[in-house]
Design an enzyme around this catalytic site. Structure first.
Site, PDB file in Angstrom:
ATOM      1  N   GLU A 177       0.797  -1.230   0.000  1.00  0.00           N
ATOM      2  CA  GLU A 177       0.000   0.000   0.000  1.00  0.00           C
ATOM      3  C   GLU A 177       0.828   1.278   0.000  1.00  0.00           C
ATOM      4  OE1 GLU A 177      -3.234   0.015   2.807  1.00  0.00           O
ATOM      5  OE2 GLU A 177      -4.204  -1.676   1.817  1.00  0.00           O
TER       6      GLU A 177
ATOM      7  N   GLU B  18      -5.449  -8.555   0.366  1.00  0.00           N
ATOM      8  CA  GLU B  18      -6.239  -8.188   1.548  1.00  0.00           C
ATOM      9  C   GLU B  18      -7.670  -7.931   1.131  1.00  0.00           C
ATOM     10  OE1 GLU B  18      -4.827  -5.071   4.189  1.00  0.00           O
ATOM     11  OE2 GLU B  18      -2.750  -5.677   3.822  1.00  0.00           O
TER      12      GLU B  18
END
Ligand code: BG6
Length: 483
Positions: A166, A368
């Site tokens: 991320e 995720e």
């Protein structure tokens, strides 16, 4: 598109689950580990714990992996703590750190669980931060040296590598995650962003040189951005935010160039980074083998109202976001929300998968996806997280529709394998299939209890995604109950 027949999940689909080192391991200063920016964080949101013990996975990884094997997962996506391997960020390698991940990987292999390794999940070594962190180009070299150590030590057993978790959330919400100097200006942030791009490209290239059989890819958080209405001004705003939040990160990783809309935004705002001679060649040379991305929910924006469209101060999903003259975040009235205010959008998952695949034509793994909720132990010692089952079921259904649409997806690793400490909501915001019995400030015995979702996911995996039905019974063995 309505399909009359669904395509099955691929035969060797990687049904997995995820964690990250600092949120699950604990043992923050043991066996030679150096401090990371997370360990040196001074303030936590009120009422939330720190990461010093977390779920104590460092000491209990054998028990945890045995449980993951019982759940039936085929892959475990975890991150390596850079500061266990190289405590000062550069220089000396810590043998105890190398040993820990050797044991962890061997334990996974013992159970035929595929290790998927994230090299860097928010926890930059503090020693590097003190020397300017990602503002300093030397951090690029430090990341490459660290990657080399990982490839040398684990490359014989690890096939799947993820570079940076991320990066887009670190740039857009690093202050909420608690990893950025709150005084850092936007221009400097985008300079850091550029350095991370260069570091990532170099590491992908190095991986291909050192480990020709291995596969490597980026791991941003990708959420498709909807326009609030069909008003063309809203559509433009959605294009803007899609470019700034999503495509900037994947275009650089895959094509090696900056997204044009995102670059014009950077120039307009005065945030455009300095790009040194040779950087463009480095970015161009790197080719990811796949795209990994994390998905929680879509975003919705409308045309900017004018001055005052500033960013809010908290995490990605719960804030009012905006950039004057570019886009203004709004909520989507069609979507329900979680206890923590995050919107839930399974169809948006299919939309995002289709969009990413059409743009980049690379195989995709979801690293995720999950539901943060307050779980409760019932009087009989069970944890009946039917809301989590419902969330995951809807997302898996949409993933199968995306596969039927033609998207090449080879794995799904929900967040999280086991309860861990959230980025800014403490342990009370739980995501795991396995409950960890501790509270914010009372560690109790940290006992592990399989939740209802654990047995449901086991059934899903055994049927290779064909049986998503509710569990007819959830019988927790006496030995696993806390009453
Ligand atoms: C992702 C991160 O952004 O979302 C994880 O990669 C994080 O580290 C997860 O835990 C869920 O977010 P949160 O804020 O609920 O912990």
């Amino acid at each position: 598109m309505k399909h009359t027949q669904l395509k099955p999940f691929p035969k060797d689909f990687l049904w997995g689950a995820s964690t990250s080192a600092y949120q699950v391991e604990g043992a923050w200063n043991e066996d030679g580990k150096g401090p990371s920016v997370i360990d040196m964080r001074e303030k936590y949101p009120e009422g939330t714990t720190d990461y010093k013990v977390a779920s104590d996975h460092y000491h209990r990884y054998q028990e945890d992996i045995a449980l993951m094997a019982e759940m039936g997962i085929k892959a475990y996506r975890f991150s390596v703590a850079w500061t266990r391997i190289i405590p000062n960020g550069t220089g000396e390698v810590n043998p105890k750190g190398i040993e820990f991940y050797n044991h962890l990987i061997n334990e996974l292999i013992k159970y035929k669980i595929e290790p998927i390794v994230t090299m860097y999940h928010f926890d930059l070594p503090y020693a590097l931060q003190e020397r300017g962190g990602w503002s300093n180009r030397k951090t690029i070299d430090a990341f490459v040296d660290y990657a080399k150590v990982l490839f040398e030590n684990y490359g014989d057993r690890v096939k799947y590598w993820l570079t940076i978790n991320e990066q887009n959330m670190m740039i857009m919400h690093g202050k909420a995650i608690g990893i950025l100097d709150p005084n850092l200006g936007e221009r400097e942030l985008y300079q850091q962003n550029h350095h991370m791009f260069v570091a990532q490209a170099k590491v992908m290239d190095l991986c291909h040189q050192m480990l020709p059989e291995a596969l490597i890819g980026p791991a941003p958080n990708i959420s498709y951005v909807y326009p609030a209405t069909s008003n063309p001004e809203d559509v433009l705003a959605a294009q803007n935010f899609n470019a700034i939040r999503n495509w900037l990160y994947l275009d650089v990783a895959v094509y090696g160039y900056y997204n044009a809309t995102a670059w014009s935004f950077l120039e307009e705002k005065g945030y455009a980074p300095t790009i040194k001679d040779g950087d463009r060649e480095i970015l161009k040379k790197a080719n990811p083998d796949f795209i990994a991305f994390n998905y929680y929910a879509t975003k919705t924006v409308e045309a900017p109202a004018g001055e005052g469209d500033e960013k809010g101060g908290s995490g990605d999903q719960e804030i009012v976001i905006g950039e004057a003259g570019v886009y203004k975040g709004t909520s989507n009235p069609n979507l329900p929300t979680t206890d923590f205010g995050w919107q839930i959008d399974p169809v948006g998952f299919r939309i995002t998968l289709r969009e990413v695949y059409e743009r980049y034509r690379l195989p995709i793994i979801i690293t995720e996806n999950g539901l943060g909720a307050i779980d409760k132990i019932e009087e009989d010692g069970t944890i009946r997280d039917v809301y989590r089952i419902s969330y995951l079921k809807q997302h898996i259904e949409q993933m199968q529709l995306a596969i039927t649409d033609g998207v090449d997806i080879f794995g799904y690793c929900p967040w999280s394998a086991i309860d861990l400490v959230s980025t800014h909501s403490g342990i009370k915001k739980r995501y795991g299939f396995i409950f960890v019995d501790r509270e914010e400030f009372d560690l109790k015995e940290l006992r592990r209890i399989p939740k209802q979702s654990f047995y449901w996911y086991n059934k899903v995996i055994r049927s290779n995604g064909e049986d998503l039905s509710e569990l007819t019974e959830y019988v927790l063995p006496e030995s696993k109950r806390i009453m």
